[in-house]
Scaffold this motif. Structure first.
Motif, PDB file in Angstrom:
ATOM      1  N   ASP A 320      16.549  35.994  53.429  1.00  0.00           N
ATOM      2  CA  ASP A 320      17.468  35.581  52.367  1.00  0.00           C
ATOM      3  C   ASP A 320      18.737  34.985  52.965  1.00  0.00           C
ATOM      4  N   LYS A 321      19.353  35.690  53.942  1.00  0.00           N
ATOM      5  CA  LYS A 321      20.571  35.197  54.584  1.00  0.00           C
ATOM      6  C   LYS A 321      20.806  35.953  55.885  1.00  0.00           C
ATOM      7  N   ILE A 322      21.557  35.337  56.750  1.00  0.00           N
ATOM      8  CA  ILE A 322      22.022  35.970  57.989  1.00  0.00           C
ATOM      9  C   ILE A 322      23.545  35.892  57.959  1.00  0.00           C
ATOM     10  N   ARG A 382      19.587  28.584  61.468  1.00  0.00           N
ATOM     11  CA  ARG A 382      20.954  28.126  61.162  1.00  0.00           C
ATOM     12  C   ARG A 382      21.155  27.946  59.668  1.00  0.00           C
ATOM     13  N   ASP A 383      20.129  27.431  58.994  1.00  0.00           N
ATOM     14  CA  ASP A 383      20.244  27.180  57.548  1.00  0.00           C
ATOM     15  C   ASP A 383      20.411  28.467  56.752  1.00  0.00           C
ATOM     16  N   LYS A 384      20.058  29.590  57.356  1.00  0.00           N
ATOM     17  CA  LYS A 384      20.178  30.872  56.660  1.00  0.00           C
ATOM     18  C   LYS A 384      21.525  31.553  56.926  1.00  0.00           C
ATOM     19  N   MET A 385      22.325  30.992  57.821  1.00  0.00           N
ATOM     20  CA  MET A 385      23.515  31.699  58.292  1.00  0.00           C
ATOM     21  C   MET A 385      24.756  31.359  57.484  1.00  0.00           C
ATOM     22  N   GLN A 386      25.592  32.362  57.325  1.00  0.00           N
ATOM     23  CA  GLN A 386      26.911  32.174  56.718  1.00  0.00           C
ATOM     24  C   GLN A 386      27.929  32.989  57.511  1.00  0.00           C
ATOM     25  N   CYS A 387      29.085  32.368  57.768  1.00  0.00           N
ATOM     26  CA  CYS A 387      30.168  33.046  58.480  1.00  0.00           C
ATOM     27  C   CYS A 387      31.176  33.602  57.493  1.00  0.00           C
ATOM     28  N   VAL A 388      31.538  34.855  57.677  1.00  0.00           N
ATOM     29  CA  VAL A 388      32.484  35.535  56.784  1.00  0.00           C
ATOM     30  C   VAL A 388      33.584  36.139  57.641  1.00  0.00           C
ATOM     31  N   GLU A 389      34.830  35.896  57.274  1.00  0.00           N
ATOM     32  CA  GLU A 389      35.942  36.457  58.044  1.00  0.00           C
ATOM     33  C   GLU A 389      36.173  37.915  57.693  1.00  0.00           C
ATOM     34  N   ASN A 390      36.363  38.726  58.714  1.00  0.00           N
ATOM     35  CA  ASN A 390      36.835  40.096  58.563  1.00  0.00           C
ATOM     36  C   ASN A 390      38.304  40.098  58.970  1.00  0.00           C
ATOM     37  N   PRO A 391      39.241  40.326  58.057  1.00  0.00           N
ATOM     38  CA  PRO A 391      40.665  40.282  58.409  1.00  0.00           C
ATOM     39  C   PRO A 391      41.042  41.231  59.540  1.00  0.00           C
ATOM     40  N   ASP A 392      40.350  42.367  59.638  1.00  0.00           N
ATOM     41  CA  ASP A 392      40.627  43.294  60.739  1.00  0.00           C
ATOM     42  C   ASP A 392      40.275  42.656  62.087  1.00  0.00           C
ATOM     43  N   TYR A 393      39.163  41.908  62.124  1.00  0.00           N
ATOM     44  CA  TYR A 393      38.787  41.212  63.343  1.00  0.00           C
ATOM     45  C   TYR A 393      39.852  40.188  63.724  1.00  0.00           C
ATOM     46  N   THR A 394      40.355  39.462  62.732  1.00  0.00           N
ATOM     47  CA  THR A 394      41.385  38.458  63.000  1.00  0.00           C
ATOM     48  C   THR A 394      42.659  39.109  63.519  1.00  0.00           C
ATOM     49  N   ARG A 395      43.053  40.217  62.924  1.00  0.00           N
ATOM     50  CA  ARG A 395      44.269  40.912  63.350  1.00  0.00           C
ATOM     51  C   ARG A 395      44.131  41.440  64.772  1.00  0.00           C
ATOM     52  N   ALA A 408      29.947  40.464  64.222  1.00  0.00           N
ATOM     53  CA  ALA A 408      28.837  41.321  63.801  1.00  0.00           C
ATOM     54  C   ALA A 408      27.777  40.433  63.158  1.00  0.00           C
ATOM     55  N   ILE A 409      26.509  40.839  63.272  1.00  0.00           N
ATOM     56  CA  ILE A 409      25.397  40.062  62.705  1.00  0.00           C
ATOM     57  C   ILE A 409      24.450  41.017  61.977  1.00  0.00           C
ATOM     58  N   GLN A 410      24.002  40.561  60.808  1.00  0.00           N
ATOM     59  CA  GLN A 410      22.996  41.305  60.048  1.00  0.00           C
ATOM     60  C   GLN A 410      22.086  40.316  59.324  1.00  0.00           C
ATOM     61  N   LEU A 411      20.775  40.593  59.370  1.00  0.00           N
ATOM     62  CA  LEU A 411      19.791  39.779  58.660  1.00  0.00           C
ATOM     63  C   LEU A 411      19.371  40.483  57.378  1.00  0.00           C
ATOM     64  N   PHE A 412      19.302  39.740  56.279  1.00  0.00           N
ATOM     65  CA  PHE A 412      18.872  40.262  54.984  1.00  0.00           C
ATOM     66  C   PHE A 412      17.617  39.496  54.566  1.00  0.00           C
ATOM     67  N   PHE A 413      16.575  40.245  54.191  1.00  0.00           N
ATOM     68  CA  PHE A 413      15.298  39.637  53.842  1.00  0.00           C
ATOM     69  C   PHE A 413      15.099  39.625  52.323  1.00  0.00           C
ATOM     70  N   LYS A 414      14.261  38.706  51.873  1.00  0.00           N
ATOM     71  CA  LYS A 414      14.052  38.530  50.435  1.00  0.00           C
ATOM     72  C   LYS A 414      13.349  39.718  49.790  1.00  0.00           C
ATOM     73  N   ASP A 415      12.691  40.559  50.596  1.00  0.00           N
ATOM     74  CA  ASP A 415      12.047  41.743  50.023  1.00  0.00           C
ATOM     75  C   ASP A 415      13.011  42.907  49.847  1.00  0.00           C
ATOM     76  N   GLY A 416      14.296  42.680  50.128  1.00  0.00           N
ATOM     77  CA  GLY A 416      15.312  43.711  49.959  1.00  0.00           C
ATOM     78  C   GLY A 416      15.625  44.488  51.217  1.00  0.00           C
ATOM     79  N   SER A 417      14.871  44.300  52.260  1.00  0.00           N
ATOM     80  CA  SER A 417      15.142  44.997  53.521  1.00  0.00           C
ATOM     81  C   SER A 417      16.199  44.237  54.323  1.00  0.00           C
ATOM     82  N   SER A 418      16.672  44.883  55.365  1.00  0.00           N
ATOM     83  CA  SER A 418      17.682  44.252  56.219  1.00  0.00           C
ATOM     84  C   SER A 418      17.591  44.814  57.626  1.00  0.00           C
ATOM     85  N   SER A 419      18.126  44.083  58.554  1.00  0.00           N
ATOM     86  CA  SER A 419      18.230  44.577  59.926  1.00  0.00           C
ATOM     87  C   SER A 419      19.435  45.504  60.037  1.00  0.00           C
ATOM     88  N   ASP A 420      19.574  46.119  61.183  1.00  0.00           N
ATOM     89  CA  ASP A 420      20.820  46.823  61.454  1.00  0.00           C
ATOM     90  C   ASP A 420      21.971  45.821  61.464  1.00  0.00           C
TER      91      ASP A 420
END
Length: 485
Positions: A320-322, A382-395, A408-420
């Motif tokens: 679904d997304k990374i 790459r087409d599945k990836m989205q970058c999200v800012e964590n303000p704590d990381y920026t600080r 940090a990286i996490q994979l989310f699958f269309k069946d509802g499961s996810s990686s660590d």
């Protein structure tokens, strides 16, 4: 009625004075800085040796006129070239930066302070070869001290002052730092250093456009060589009596601040010492733009868990997304969508580097070449990836006591499961991981020596570099002679 403009020559800008006084007067007493500089020397040279395997780099090296040899000139490590120190500085600086694998400094401005080695080593080698019997010997300790001071000048200028936000490339700081320390190596006085550094600021400065879409290209790999080479030229002109410009920064309407820095003076909250070398970031395990180093480490950790789920494009369709959770600077520099046209584009794309890490559990300079980039799974990920800012990381990235580069990286699958969700705050090249990192840095150096030299020569070079006392006492020309093929 117009008012007359005063033609009284003013006192030099304090920024110039502070740099000159630091180069001339400051004693380096930090053993940690000296040890780190020695490892930095090894790593920087090793990066250059690896780059000599790439024709795109080597085509730029050597004399301008083929066959030219400069008696008593500077030798280029890993080659048979002996050139004037200005051109040698370009050669060395281009080699060490080519693969984006040498050290990094991250603050309001980014950069790679070991880029300065081009000018430092070329000048020191030239001086060492031309000194008369009654002149003091130029030793590798002089090189290490010059490296610490160049790191410090570039890094402290970068702490509070963002050149990228006004569209200027960080190699301006290489030029300034190299100009200062090279003038010092040449025997320049404080006034000479002020004059030389003023000319570095007066130069028109490089735009960052070659680091960013849609113009990303190979100039980013030789820009620092160009900057440190220009520094040697300015230093040598100064030592011939060429004048300086005391308010090159602050002159109303015509100085650097008004023309190129939106009228704002530089800000400083730290005096020059040896802080930057002590805290320098090494790229140890893989060549990747530093804001992505921990993202790639996360990808390596995830590889065993997800490799069977991403080994074909059809399986990747089930994702679904990374989510790449990162800091603001990474989003601004290396968050890229769309086509990537060349290796320089790919090693500045966090999605590309993460995708290769997920697929292979490794990342090398060769992975940025066209044959690897043609793998359809990379762009599918790459087409599945989205970058999200964590303000704590920026600080924490900007916190001088932490200077983390978290991802940090996490994979989310269309069946509802996810990686660590795998997070890494500090890359292996960080000061907080020195005990873990230095042995790996030495291994990297050994690998890079083996790319270029026969076994006996490898052993000789490594033995000298690992012996602090022997290296420090060695005349520069003898050290550089060891590095010839």
């Amino acid at each position: 009625m117009s008012s007359a403009i005063s033609n009284v020559r003013p006192d030099p800008d304090q920024v110039l004075v502070d740099i000159a006084e630091y180069v001339s007067d400051h004693l380096i007493t930090s053993q940690e800085a000296l040890n780190t500089a020695r490892y930095c020397l090894m790593d920087t040279l090793g990066c250059g040796f690896e780059a000599l395997s790439y024709p795109a780099c080597t085509k730029l090296l050597g004399p301008v006129v083929a066959g030219t040899i400069v008696p008593n000139g500077s030798k280029v490590p890993g080659t048979q070239f002996q050139l004037d120190p200005i051109l040698a500085a370009f050669n060395i600086g281009t080699m060490v930066r080519w693969l984006d694998f040498n050290d990094t400094w991250l603050a309001a401005e980014w950069g790679h302070p070991s880029d300065n080695l081009g000018g430092i080593l070329a000048t020191a080698d030239y001086l060492s070869r031309t000194r008369k019997d009654n002149d003091p010997v130029i030793t590798m300790r002089d090189v290490l001290i010059a490296m610490i001071k160049a790191h410090e000048i570039q890094g402290v200028l970068a702490l509070e002052n963002s050149f990228n936000r006004v569209g200027l490339d960080h190699v301006v700081l290489v030029k300034v730092a190299s100009t200062a320390v090279v003038t010092g190596l040449l025997g320049g006085s404080k006034e000479d250093i002020i004059n030389a550094v003023s000319n570095a600021w007066v130069d028109g400065q490089s735009l960052r456009t070659y680091r960013h879409s849609p113009n990303t290209g190979s100039r980013k790999s030789w820009a620092a060589g160009d900057a440190t080479s220009r520094a040697v030229r300015l230093a040598m002109m100064t030592m011939k009596g060429e004048m300086g410009y005391p308010t090159a920064l602050s002159a109303k309407g015509w100085g650097f601040y008004d023309v190129l820095f939106k009228g704002q003076p530089f800000q400083f909250h730290r005096q020059y010492s040896s802080y930057v070398m002590e805290n320098i970031l090494f790229k140890i395990s893989f060549p990747a733009e530093f804001h992505a180093q921990t993202a790639v480490e996360c990808a390596f950790q995830l590889h065993p868990q997800v490799k069977d789920k991403i080994d074909t494009v059809d399986k990747i369709a089930a994702i679904d997304k990374i989510v790449i959770t990162t800091h603001e600077s990474a989003i601004r520099i290396i968050d890229k969508q769309g086509p990537l046209d060349n290796p320089a584009d790919r090693d500045h794309c966090i999605q590309y580097m993460t995708a290769v890490g997920l697929l292979k559990g490794s990342l090398t300079a060769a992975d940025y070449e066209d044959n690897v980039a043609a793998d359809p799974r990379i762009d599918a990920l790459r087409d599945k990836m989205q970058c999200v800012e964590n303000p704590d990381y920026t600080r924490d990235y900007l916190d001088p006591e932490k200077r983390s580069i978290a991802n940090a990286i996490q994979l989310f699958f269309k069946d509802g499961s996810s990686s660590d969700n795998i997070a890494v705050e500090y890359p292996i090249g960080h000061r907080r991981r020195r005990n873990e990192g230095i042995p790996e840095l030495i291994k990297k150096f050994e690998i890079n020596l083996a790319r270029r030299f026969p076994a006996k020569q490898q052993y000789t070079i490594l033995s000298v570099c690992m012996d602090e006392a022997k290296l420090s006492a060695m005349p520069v020309d003898e050290f550089v002679d060891m590095l010839q093929i």
